[in-house]
Design a protein around this motif. Structure first.
Motif, mmCIF file in Angstrom:
data_model
loop_
_atom_site.group_PDB
_atom_site.id
_atom_site.type_symbol
_atom_site.label_atom_id
_atom_site.label_comp_id
_atom_site.label_asym_id
_atom_site.label_seq_id
_atom_site.Cartn_x
_atom_site.Cartn_y
_atom_site.Cartn_z
ATOM 1 N N LYS A 185 0.852 -1.191 0.000
ATOM 2 C CA LYS A 185 0.000 0.000 0.000
ATOM 3 C C LYS A 185 0.890 1.243 0.000
ATOM 4 C CE LYS A 185 -3.830 -2.208 2.485
ATOM 5 N NZ LYS A 185 -3.264 -3.556 2.414
ATOM 6 N N MET A 188 4.129 2.457 2.542
ATOM 7 C CA MET A 188 4.632 1.381 3.400
ATOM 8 C C MET A 188 6.146 1.473 3.540
ATOM 9 S SD MET A 188 2.414 -2.065 2.538
ATOM 10 C CE MET A 188 2.935 -2.950 4.011
ATOM 11 N N ASP A 192 6.970 -1.675 7.966
ATOM 12 C CA ASP A 192 5.595 -2.104 7.671
ATOM 13 C C ASP A 192 5.601 -3.414 6.879
ATOM 14 O OD1 ASP A 192 4.568 0.176 8.893
ATOM 15 O OD2 ASP A 192 4.602 1.325 7.021
ATOM 16 N N ILE A 193 6.476 -3.465 5.872
ATOM 17 C CA ILE A 193 6.573 -4.669 5.041
ATOM 18 C C ILE A 193 7.049 -5.845 5.873
ATOM 19 C CG2 ILE A 193 7.736 -5.734 3.056
ATOM 20 C CD1 ILE A 193 7.863 -2.928 1.790
#
Length: 201
Positions: A185, A188, A192-193
Motif C-alpha cells: 500500500k 509502506m 511495515d513490510i
C-alpha cells in the motif's frame, strides 16, 4: 538465427509443439508450463526461440515469455547443464521464481527440477548469483502485478525486509516468499513490510 515464430499451433503435448508458419511445420521443444498455456488450433501463437546446432542434430527450443528465454540462455552457460536440463528447470520455475531461488541460495528448491541434483543446484547458484539482482527480480514481479507507490522505493524496502528476515533466522527462500506475498500500500516502510511479512510466515 530464428528469433521467434508466429503461427498456428497444430499439435502440442507436455514437451513439444508443432507450429505451422507459412505452410511449414516447426517442431519446437517447450517447457511443460508453456505447454499448459498453448492450445491446439491457436492461430497466432508467438514463440521466442533458441536454436541449438550440433553435429548430429538441430533442435529448436521455444518460450512464450521472452524473460524465460533469456534466463534459459543464462542457465545454459552453467557448466554441466544442457538445453534439456535447462528446459526442465523452466518447466518447474518461472524465470522470476528461479531468480529468487538463486538469490536466496536455495539449492534445495532448485534441485526439485528434473535431472538437477544438489551439487548441480549449488553450481547453478554459484555461477548465476552475480548475474541476477534482487531489485530486478522485484521490478519484474511488480510489472506482472502492478502495485501503487514508487516502484524504486518499494523495491528497496522489500529487499531490506528480506535481508531483515534472513538476519532473524528465516531461510532466504521463505523470506522472499513472505515478502512477495505482502499486499503493498502507499507509504509502506521497510518496517511495515517486515511486520506484514512475519504474518505470512
Amino acid at each position: 538465427m530464428i528469433a521467434f515464430l508466429r503461427g498456428t499451433v497444430v499439435e502440442v503435448n507436455e514437451s513439444r509443439a508443432v507450429l505451422e508458419v507459412n505452410g511449414m511445420g516447426y517442431n519446437v521443444l517447450i517447457s511443460s508450463r508453456d505447454a499448459q498455456l498453448l492450445r491446439r488450433g491457436t492461430e497466432s501463437a508467438l514463440v521466442h526461440t533458441y536454436l541449438q546446432v550440433r553435429e548430429d542434430a538441430m533442435q529448436l527450443f521455444g518460450f512464450l515469455n521472452r524473460e524465460d528465454l533469456e534466463v534459459f540462455k543464462l542457465v545454459l552457460c552453467v557448466n554441466g547443464i544442457g538445453p534439456k536440463a535447462a528446459l526442465g528447470i523452466l518447466s518447474v520455475f518461472s524465470a522470476n521464481d528461479l531468480r529468487f531461488a538463486v538469490l536466496a541460495g536455495d539449492a534445495k528448491t532448485i534441485s526439485k527440477a528434473p535431472g538437477i541434483g544438489g551439487k548441480t543446484a549449488q553450481k547453478l547458484i554459484l555461477e548465476l548469483k552475480d548475474k541476477f539482482s534482487l531489485e530486478e527480480a522485484f521490478e519484474e514481479k511488480l510489472e506482472q502485478s502492478p502495485q501503487t507507490g514508487d516502484a524504486g522505493e518499494v523495491d528497496e524496502n522489500r529487499a531490506e525486509a528480506v535481508q531483515a528476515l534472513v538476519a532473524l533466522g528465516y531461510s532466504g527462500s521463505d523470506a522472499l516468499r513472505a515478502v512477495r506475498a505482502v499486499d503493498l500500500k502507499d507509504g509502506m516502510t521497510t518496517e511495515d513490510i517486515l511486520r506484514a511479512s512475519l504474518k505470512n510466515l
